[in-house]
Design a protein around this motif. Structure first.
Motif, PDB file in Angstrom:
ATOM      1  N   GLY A 195       0.792  -1.231   0.000  1.00  0.00           N
ATOM      2  CA  GLY A 195       0.000   0.000   0.000  1.00  0.00           C
ATOM      3  C   GLY A 195       0.824   1.281   0.000  1.00  0.00           C
ATOM      4  O   GLY A 195       0.291   2.363   0.267  1.00  0.00           O
ATOM      5  N   HIS A 196       2.121   1.176  -0.308  1.00  0.00           N
ATOM      6  CA  HIS A 196       2.993   2.359  -0.244  1.00  0.00           C
ATOM      7  C   HIS A 196       2.525   3.410  -1.256  1.00  0.00           C
ATOM      8  O   HIS A 196       2.517   3.163  -2.461  1.00  0.00           O
ATOM      9  N   ARG A 197       2.174   4.580  -0.725  1.00  0.00           N
ATOM     10  CA  ARG A 197       1.552   5.626  -1.545  1.00  0.00           C
ATOM     11  C   ARG A 197       2.419   6.118  -2.699  1.00  0.00           C
ATOM     12  O   ARG A 197       1.895   6.638  -3.685  1.00  0.00           O
ATOM     13  N   ILE A 198       3.733   6.008  -2.585  1.00  0.00           N
ATOM     14  CA  ILE A 198       4.598   6.533  -3.651  1.00  0.00           C
ATOM     15  C   ILE A 198       4.353   5.831  -4.988  1.00  0.00           C
ATOM     16  O   ILE A 198       4.768   6.312  -6.021  1.00  0.00           O
ATOM     17  N   HIS A 199       3.648   4.675  -4.946  1.00  0.00           N
ATOM     18  CA  HIS A 199       3.412   3.920  -6.173  1.00  0.00           C
ATOM     19  C   HIS A 199       2.097   4.270  -6.859  1.00  0.00           C
ATOM     20  O   HIS A 199       1.872   3.880  -8.005  1.00  0.00           O
ATOM     21  N   LEU A 203       3.689 -14.132  -2.072  1.00  0.00           N
ATOM     22  CA  LEU A 203       3.100 -15.084  -1.122  1.00  0.00           C
ATOM     23  C   LEU A 203       3.291 -14.647   0.332  1.00  0.00           C
ATOM     24  O   LEU A 203       2.424 -14.900   1.169  1.00  0.00           O
ATOM     25  N   PHE A 204       4.400 -13.984   0.608  1.00  0.00           N
ATOM     26  CA  PHE A 204       4.719 -13.709   2.012  1.00  0.00           C
ATOM     27  C   PHE A 204       4.772 -12.225   2.378  1.00  0.00           C
ATOM     28  O   PHE A 204       5.204 -11.873   3.463  1.00  0.00           O
ATOM     29  N   TRP A 205       4.340 -11.332   1.469  1.00  0.00           N
ATOM     30  CA  TRP A 205       4.221  -9.918   1.845  1.00  0.00           C
ATOM     31  C   TRP A 205       3.172  -9.858   2.951  1.00  0.00           C
ATOM     32  O   TRP A 205       2.111 -10.452   2.836  1.00  0.00           O
ATOM     33  N   ASP A 206       3.466  -9.137   4.015  1.00  0.00           N
ATOM     34  CA  ASP A 206       2.588  -9.140   5.181  1.00  0.00           C
ATOM     35  C   ASP A 206       1.199  -8.581   4.837  1.00  0.00           C
ATOM     36  O   ASP A 206       1.093  -7.485   4.301  1.00  0.00           O
ATOM     37  N   VAL A 207       0.167  -9.338   5.115  1.00  0.00           N
ATOM     38  CA  VAL A 207      -1.205  -8.847   4.918  1.00  0.00           C
ATOM     39  C   VAL A 207      -1.664  -8.234   6.236  1.00  0.00           C
ATOM     40  O   VAL A 207      -2.090  -8.944   7.147  1.00  0.00           O
ATOM     41  N   VAL A 208      -1.526  -6.913   6.345  1.00  0.00           N
ATOM     42  CA  VAL A 208      -1.869  -6.247   7.609  1.00  0.00           C
ATOM     43  C   VAL A 208      -3.180  -5.481   7.441  1.00  0.00           C
ATOM     44  O   VAL A 208      -3.516  -5.056   6.341  1.00  0.00           O
ATOM     45  N   PRO A 209      -3.929  -5.313   8.532  1.00  0.00           N
ATOM     46  CA  PRO A 209      -5.161  -4.527   8.468  1.00  0.00           C
ATOM     47  C   PRO A 209      -4.862  -3.082   8.057  1.00  0.00           C
ATOM     48  O   PRO A 209      -3.774  -2.562   8.346  1.00  0.00           O
ATOM     49  N   LEU A 247      -1.477   0.196   8.866  1.00  0.00           N
ATOM     50  CA  LEU A 247      -0.500   0.760   7.930  1.00  0.00           C
ATOM     51  C   LEU A 247      -0.115   2.154   8.412  1.00  0.00           C
ATOM     52  O   LEU A 247      -0.926   2.876   8.983  1.00  0.00           O
ATOM     53  N   SER A 248       1.147   2.535   8.152  1.00  0.00           N
ATOM     54  CA  SER A 248       1.560   3.890   8.515  1.00  0.00           C
ATOM     55  C   SER A 248       0.930   4.875   7.512  1.00  0.00           C
ATOM     56  O   SER A 248       0.421   4.457   6.472  1.00  0.00           O
ATOM     57  N   PRO A 249       0.954   6.191   7.807  1.00  0.00           N
ATOM     58  CA  PRO A 249       0.282   7.156   6.927  1.00  0.00           C
ATOM     59  C   PRO A 249       0.751   7.094   5.467  1.00  0.00           C
ATOM     60  O   PRO A 249      -0.007   7.431   4.557  1.00  0.00           O
ATOM     61  N   ASP A 250       1.988   6.668   5.238  1.00  0.00           N
ATOM     62  CA  ASP A 250       2.442   6.556   3.843  1.00  0.00           C
ATOM     63  C   ASP A 250       2.056   5.220   3.222  1.00  0.00           C
ATOM     64  O   ASP A 250       2.450   4.907   2.102  1.00  0.00           O
ATOM     65  N   GLY A 251       1.266   4.424   3.941  1.00  0.00           N
ATOM     66  CA  GLY A 251       0.729   3.194   3.362  1.00  0.00           C
ATOM     67  C   GLY A 251       1.620   1.980   3.527  1.00  0.00           C
ATOM     68  O   GLY A 251       1.397   0.949   2.904  1.00  0.00           O
TER      69      GLY A 251
END
Lengths: 135, 151
Positions: A33-37, B57-63, B67-71
């Protein structure tokens, strides 16, 4: 693979358009979800980038594809070492390629120096891939 | 050494994540292959996973609210570093075995090192995370060392 590998042989290059839809699908598939993308005001005004940043591991994937497409069903990639050095931005076209730097006919082990570069010839991501031909 | 790294920060070396077990599906392989612009039928069909599929497959699926403000998801392995501007890092991956749809795989991540170096424009902090992916027989499928740099 059409011809036996030899040191110095260059692999077919491939251009990738850093398209915004592809960025969205790629990052969504990872849960990145990194906004820079994908958030243009955030990328430019908060982070100071000239545009939307292409995800680093996608460029890493393009390094793999250079060797993997060339190998086809003749072998498999066994290792890679690479780093992301320079960013790419949505709207750019980048080129991925590589050169064989080692080949051991007995073990079937191949090493390839790979790169992704932009149209100013900046190397965005240099790497070394090791592969093994099927015996 | 300018001594940026406190005992507390260094004490995180060796910290390990809870193992995560995930199943490889044909649909996930297909989505990954399409999204990366892959052109090979064996991957686009979803039978075999292309290299680097383990990131998916292993990127963390977090609620969303974690997430921090920058996502970005916050990596629970990491301490709070005295430098927080992340620079590009590197990956060093060994592929031991191919991944196919239907495989159950388990990943364990370990923070293996934290160190500092003098950069041209100031100190840099490096950290290394080792991720090992194993199949249900305990065999190593992928080992991946990530090195990241903070300035």
């Amino acid at each position: 693979m059409r011809a036996a590998p030899s040191v110095g042989m260059t692999l077919p290059e491939r251009q990738h358009d850093c398209d915004v839809v592809q960025q969205m699908l790629y990052n969504a598939s990872l849960w990145n979800g990194h906004r820079i993308h994908f958030d243009m005001p955030y990328a430019t005004e908060v982070e100071g980038y000239p545009g939307l940043v292409v995800a680093g591991p996608l460029i890493g994937d393009w390094l793999h594809q250079v060797v993997d497409e060339w190998l086809g069903d003749s072998g498999m990639i066994t290792a890679i070492e690479y780093s992301n050095r320079v960013a790419a931005f949505v709207g750019e076209t980048v080129t991925a390629g590589g050169t064989v730097t080692g080949y051991d006919a007995d073990s079937g082990e191949i090493t390839v120096e790979v790169f992704v570069k932009n149209d100013r010839d900046d190397i965005l991501a240099p790497g070394v891939i090791t592969a093994r031909l099927n015996r | 050494m300018s001594g940026l790294l406190s005992e507390e920060v260094l004490s995180h070396i060796g910290r390990q994540s809870e193992p995560r077990r995930e199943i490889v599906t044909r649909r996930d392989i297909r989505k990954y292959a399409v999204a990366t612009g892959n052109r090979q039928t064996k991957y686009l069909s979803g039978d075999i996973a292309p290299p680097l599929f383990h990131l998916h497959l292993f990127w963390d699926v977090v609620p969303l609210n974690e997430l921090s403000p920058d996502g970005v998801s916050i990596d629970p392995l990491l301490p709070k570093f005295p430098l927080d501007k992340a620079m590009a890092g590197g990956l060093d991956i060994t592929y031991h075995r191919p991944i196919k749809s239907g495989d159950w795989l388990t990943a364990t991540r370990t923070l293996t090192d934290i160190y500092e170096k003098a950069g041209r424009s100031g100190p840099l902090i490096f950290y290394e995370v080792l991720m090992e992916v194993r199949n249900d027989n305990g065999e190593l499928v992928i080992s991946e060392k990530t090195t990241r740099i903070m300035r």
